[in-house]
Design a protein around this motif. Structure first.
Motif, PDB file in Angstrom:
ATOM      1  N   CYS A 192     -52.731 104.401  20.393  1.00  0.00           N
ATOM      2  CA  CYS A 192     -52.085 102.578  20.244  1.00  0.00           C
ATOM      3  C   CYS A 192     -50.991 102.252  21.055  1.00  0.00           C
ATOM      4  CB  CYS A 192     -51.519 103.624  18.685  1.00  0.00           C
ATOM      5  SG  CYS A 192     -52.633 103.321  17.320  1.00  0.00           S
ATOM      6  N   TRP A 193     -50.596 103.668  22.080  1.00  0.00           N
ATOM      7  CA  TRP A 193     -49.652 103.277  22.858  1.00  0.00           C
ATOM      8  C   TRP A 193     -49.936 102.228  24.069  1.00  0.00           C
ATOM      9  CZ3 TRP A 193     -48.941 107.119  20.114  1.00  0.00           C
ATOM     10  CH2 TRP A 193     -48.137 107.733  19.611  1.00  0.00           C
ATOM     11  N   GLY A 194     -51.602 101.709  23.849  1.00  0.00           N
ATOM     12  CA  GLY A 194     -51.934 100.422  24.701  1.00  0.00           C
ATOM     13  C   GLY A 194     -51.106  99.407  23.845  1.00  0.00           C
ATOM     14  N   THR A 195     -50.868  99.400  23.258  1.00  0.00           N
ATOM     15  CA  THR A 195     -49.974  97.688  22.644  1.00  0.00           C
ATOM     16  C   THR A 195     -49.094  97.909  22.177  1.00  0.00           C
ATOM     17  OG1 THR A 195     -50.745  98.535  20.176  1.00  0.00           O
ATOM     18  CG2 THR A 195     -53.180  97.434  21.099  1.00  0.00           C
ATOM     19  N   CYS A 196     -48.140  99.306  22.527  1.00  0.00           N
ATOM     20  CA  CYS A 196     -46.999  99.121  22.131  1.00  0.00           C
ATOM     21  C   CYS A 196     -45.671  98.766  23.267  1.00  0.00           C
ATOM     22  CB  CYS A 196     -46.558 100.584  21.565  1.00  0.00           C
ATOM     23  SG  CYS A 196     -45.149 100.677  21.281  1.00  0.00           S
ATOM     24  N   HIS A 197     -45.164  97.756  23.074  1.00  0.00           N
ATOM     25  CA  HIS A 197     -44.146  97.667  24.005  1.00  0.00           C
ATOM     26  C   HIS A 197     -42.250  97.455  24.125  1.00  0.00           C
ATOM     27  CE1 HIS A 197     -48.248  96.817  26.808  1.00  0.00           C
ATOM     28  NE2 HIS A 197     -47.929  96.146  25.205  1.00  0.00           N
ATOM     29  N   GLU A 198     -41.996  97.688  25.267  1.00  0.00           N
ATOM     30  CA  GLU A 198     -40.529  97.523  25.308  1.00  0.00           C
ATOM     31  C   GLU A 198     -40.298  96.729  24.450  1.00  0.00           C
ATOM     32  OE1 GLU A 198     -37.722 100.003  27.575  1.00  0.00           O
ATOM     33  OE2 GLU A 198     -39.598 101.056  26.650  1.00  0.00           O
ATOM     34  N   ASP A 199     -40.693  95.498  24.739  1.00  0.00           N
ATOM     35  CA  ASP A 199     -40.177  93.953  24.532  1.00  0.00           C
ATOM     36  C   ASP A 199     -40.780  93.527  22.973  1.00  0.00           C
ATOM     37  OD1 ASP A 199     -42.846  93.342  25.122  1.00  0.00           O
ATOM     38  OD2 ASP A 199     -41.862  92.031  26.381  1.00  0.00           O
TER      39      ASP A 199
ATOM     40  N   THR B  29     -52.932  90.637  28.955  1.00  0.00           N
ATOM     41  CA  THR B  29     -52.341  89.400  28.736  1.00  0.00           C
ATOM     42  C   THR B  29     -51.075  88.674  29.619  1.00  0.00           C
ATOM     43  OG1 THR B  29     -51.131  89.588  27.031  1.00  0.00           O
ATOM     44  CG2 THR B  29     -53.547  89.883  26.881  1.00  0.00           C
ATOM     45  N   ARG B  30     -50.469  89.785  30.494  1.00  0.00           N
ATOM     46  CA  ARG B  30     -48.912  89.581  30.161  1.00  0.00           C
ATOM     47  C   ARG B  30     -49.342  89.068  32.410  1.00  0.00           C
ATOM     48  NH1 ARG B  30     -48.979  89.212  26.013  1.00  0.00           N
ATOM     49  NH2 ARG B  30     -47.078  89.467  24.784  1.00  0.00           N
ATOM     50  N   ALA B  31     -48.305  87.666  32.972  1.00  0.00           N
ATOM     51  CA  ALA B  31     -48.592  87.854  34.070  1.00  0.00           C
ATOM     52  C   ALA B  31     -47.532  88.809  34.682  1.00  0.00           C
ATOM     53  CB  ALA B  31     -47.371  85.902  34.154  1.00  0.00           C
ATOM     54  N   LYS B  32     -46.652  89.391  34.598  1.00  0.00           N
ATOM     55  CA  LYS B  32     -45.766  90.481  34.917  1.00  0.00           C
ATOM     56  C   LYS B  32     -44.824  91.448  34.024  1.00  0.00           C
ATOM     57  CE  LYS B  32     -42.990  86.023  37.267  1.00  0.00           C
ATOM     58  NZ  LYS B  32     -42.543  85.336  37.345  1.00  0.00           N
ATOM     59  N   PRO B  33     -46.281  92.269  33.154  1.00  0.00           N
ATOM     60  CA  PRO B  33     -46.052  93.613  32.509  1.00  0.00           C
ATOM     61  C   PRO B  33     -44.363  93.716  33.831  1.00  0.00           C
ATOM     62  CG  PRO B  33     -47.794  93.679  33.429  1.00  0.00           C
ATOM     63  CD  PRO B  33     -47.612  92.359  33.750  1.00  0.00           C
ATOM     64  N   GLY B  34     -43.879  94.528  32.609  1.00  0.00           N
ATOM     65  CA  GLY B  34     -42.787  95.798  33.338  1.00  0.00           C
ATOM     66  C   GLY B  34     -41.514  96.774  32.062  1.00  0.00           C
ATOM     67  N   ARG B  35     -41.123  97.270  33.167  1.00  0.00           N
ATOM     68  CA  ARG B  35     -40.073  98.120  32.429  1.00  0.00           C
ATOM     69  C   ARG B  35     -39.483  97.894  31.516  1.00  0.00           C
ATOM     70  NH1 ARG B  35     -38.201 103.848  31.110  1.00  0.00           N
ATOM     71  NH2 ARG B  35     -37.190 104.038  29.433  1.00  0.00           N
ATOM     72  N   GLN B  36     -38.536  96.584  31.595  1.00  0.00           N
ATOM     73  CA  GLN B  36     -37.792  95.528  30.817  1.00  0.00           C
ATOM     74  C   GLN B  36     -37.935  94.279  30.186  1.00  0.00           C
ATOM     75  OE1 GLN B  36     -34.618  96.154  30.455  1.00  0.00           O
ATOM     76  NE2 GLN B  36     -34.931  98.458  31.680  1.00  0.00           N
ATOM     77  N   GLY B  37     -39.740  94.676  30.021  1.00  0.00           N
ATOM     78  CA  GLY B  37     -40.819  94.231  28.917  1.00  0.00           C
ATOM     79  C   GLY B  37     -40.768  93.000  29.738  1.00  0.00           C
TER      80      GLY B  37
ATOM     81  N   ASP C 227     -42.982  86.259  27.487  1.00  0.00           N
ATOM     82  CA  ASP C 227     -44.188  85.473  26.949  1.00  0.00           C
ATOM     83  C   ASP C 227     -45.393  84.824  27.952  1.00  0.00           C
ATOM     84  OD1 ASP C 227     -43.858  86.505  23.795  1.00  0.00           O
ATOM     85  OD2 ASP C 227     -42.023  84.934  24.158  1.00  0.00           O
ATOM     86  N   GLU C 228     -45.098  85.335  29.009  1.00  0.00           N
ATOM     87  CA  GLU C 228     -45.719  84.626  30.474  1.00  0.00           C
ATOM     88  C   GLU C 228     -47.048  85.403  30.262  1.00  0.00           C
ATOM     89  OE1 GLU C 228     -44.968  83.387  34.813  1.00  0.00           O
ATOM     90  OE2 GLU C 228     -43.204  84.714  33.812  1.00  0.00           O
ATOM     91  N   LEU C 229     -47.782  84.174  30.155  1.00  0.00           N
ATOM     92  CA  LEU C 229     -49.397  84.957  30.415  1.00  0.00           C
ATOM     93  C   LEU C 229     -50.574  84.575  31.470  1.00  0.00           C
ATOM     94  CD1 LEU C 229     -50.511  83.751  26.770  1.00  0.00           C
ATOM     95  CD2 LEU C 229     -49.214  86.357  26.916  1.00  0.00           C
ATOM     96  N   VAL C 230     -51.292  85.321  31.275  1.00  0.00           N
ATOM     97  CA  VAL C 230     -52.097  84.898  32.667  1.00  0.00           C
ATOM     98  C   VAL C 230     -52.548  83.281  32.335  1.00  0.00           C
ATOM     99  CG1 VAL C 230     -52.414  87.557  33.494  1.00  0.00           C
ATOM    100  CG2 VAL C 230     -54.013  86.417  31.967  1.00  0.00           C
ATOM    101  N   ALA C 231     -53.170  83.438  33.547  1.00  0.00           N
ATOM    102  CA  ALA C 231     -53.832  82.381  32.951  1.00  0.00           C
ATOM    103  C   ALA C 231     -54.984  82.067  32.207  1.00  0.00           C
ATOM    104  CB  ALA C 231     -54.968  81.586  34.601  1.00  0.00           C
ATOM    105  N   ALA C 232     -54.982  80.769  32.028  1.00  0.00           N
ATOM    106  CA  ALA C 232     -55.569  80.704  30.283  1.00  0.00           C
ATOM    107  C   ALA C 232     -57.400  81.089  30.697  1.00  0.00           C
ATOM    108  CB  ALA C 232     -56.005  78.684  29.735  1.00  0.00           C
ATOM    109  N   ALA C 233     -58.334  80.501  32.261  1.00  0.00           N
ATOM    110  CA  ALA C 233     -58.894  81.196  31.972  1.00  0.00           C
ATOM    111  C   ALA C 233     -59.725  82.734  32.221  1.00  0.00           C
ATOM    112  CB  ALA C 233     -60.005  80.437  33.615  1.00  0.00           C
ATOM    113  N   GLU C 234     -58.913  83.143  32.573  1.00  0.00           N
ATOM    114  CA  GLU C 234     -58.522  84.635  32.633  1.00  0.00           C
ATOM    115  C   GLU C 234     -58.705  85.269  31.300  1.00  0.00           C
ATOM    116  OE1 GLU C 234     -59.204  88.192  34.110  1.00  0.00           O
ATOM    117  OE2 GLU C 234     -59.226  85.914  35.126  1.00  0.00           O
ATOM    118  N   LEU C 235     -57.571  84.743  30.174  1.00  0.00           N
ATOM    119  CA  LEU C 235     -57.452  84.565  28.824  1.00  0.00           C
ATOM    120  C   LEU C 235     -58.999  84.945  28.692  1.00  0.00           C
ATOM    121  CD1 LEU C 235     -54.407  83.685  28.129  1.00  0.00           C
ATOM    122  CD2 LEU C 235     -54.533  86.135  27.755  1.00  0.00           C
TER     123      LEU C 235
END
Length: 306
Positions: free
Chosen positions: A147-154, A173-181, A184-192
């Protein structure tokens, strides 16, 4: 069976899964523990002593299987990763898990005692919610961290969640994942679209329980956010005998997208969660990741045909 127990059984039950001979199905004891604000980012950070092992590919249960009760005790009281402890909340819930196939369906049964749960008043509608998450091998983070694969800091109620109402999501799905969250900036629509077409999402089944009423079933997916699917092919049954709950989640092996096809010869990763005491969001109990196969194979849970 006395009249009270019989009445309880009649209130909560439906027939399909209850008709199975569950007595002949082997049970696996699974400890669900209170995780506090322990996010995937925390797991991968220097604050977690096992972070180097995780980064090198070790799965959570390789180090922590058997430690769940102790981890829950550390976290539930607020001494670590929990700024808002709930007074008197038990540290863990032990569950007996059984899986079986019947009539072209997979049935997953959890038997557990919640313990003395204080009423958090977070969810006024449901006292208890029982959830299973499932991946079919398309998400390495699920096999490694459950479940931690879906559980995030933000996410909502997490350290960097702020006032956001953000749900669970996949880091990919996120363009800039990181410790501080990752926000909601996603990767390109085509990649999604490519990821979704390839089935790179987590599936969940849920039973929502209000004592005195039939269990309500729900199901959906987690991708860039958690999405509940209307008329999901999930059924839920719940019975209570004394202080023991028996909850069964069922789903046809064959189901249309976005749900995954379930078939023999494949290994699935599942994780379990229980919200107890009218809790919501992150205030739940969770299991480590466990493997599941149909018919036969090398896995924690083997769903044999009945």
């Amino acid at each position: 069976m006395n009249r009270t127990a019989l009445a309880t059984l009649m209130v909560f039950s439906a027939t399909p899964a209850l008709a199975l001979d569950w007595g002949s199905v082997p049970a696996k004891e699974v400890a669900l523990f209170y995780p506090g604000q322990s996010s995937l980012e925390w797991v991968l950070s220097g604050d977690h002593g096992g972070a180097p092992k995780v980064k090198n590919g070790k799965a959570c249960k390789e180090c922590h299987l058997g430690e769940e009760k102790d981890m829950g005790a550390t976290l539930v009281g607020g001494s670590k990763n929990e700024p808002a402890p709930i007074a008197g909340k038990p540290a863990f819930i032990p569950a007996l898990v059984k899986v079986a196939q019947d009539g072209g369906k997979l049935h997953v049964r959890l038997e557990f005692k919640e313990g003395a749960q204080p009423n958090s008043k977070m969810d006024p509608d449901f006292a208890t919610k029982v959830t299973m998450m499932l991946d079919d091998g398309k998400l390495p983070e699920a096999a490694q961290a459950g479940c931690w694969g879906t559980c995030h800091e933000d996410a909502a109620k997490m350290p960097a969640g702020g006032a956001a109402d953000r749900t669970k999501y996949l880091n990919r799905t996120r363009a800039k994942p990181g410790r501080q969250g990752a926000g909601d900036e996603l990767v390109a629509a085509a990649e999604l679209e490519k990821m979704q077409a390839g089935g790179q999402l987590m599936e969940y089944w849920q039973a929502r329980i209000k004592p005195g009423a039939p269990a309500q079933a729900a199901g959906g997916t987690i991708f860039d956010k958690r999405v509940e699917v209307k008329n999901a092919p999930i059924t839920a049954e719940a019975t209570q005998a004394g202080d023991t709950w028996t909850v069964t989640l069922s789903r046809p092996l064959a189901a249309s997208a976005p749900f995954k096809g379930l078939e023999a010869g494949k290994t699935y990763t599942v994780g379990f969660a229980i919200h107890a005491g009218h809790t919501a969001r992150r205030f739940h109990y969770v299991s480590l990741e466990h493997s599941l196969v149909l018919d036969k194979g090398d896995a924690d849970l083997i769903a044999v045909k009945k």
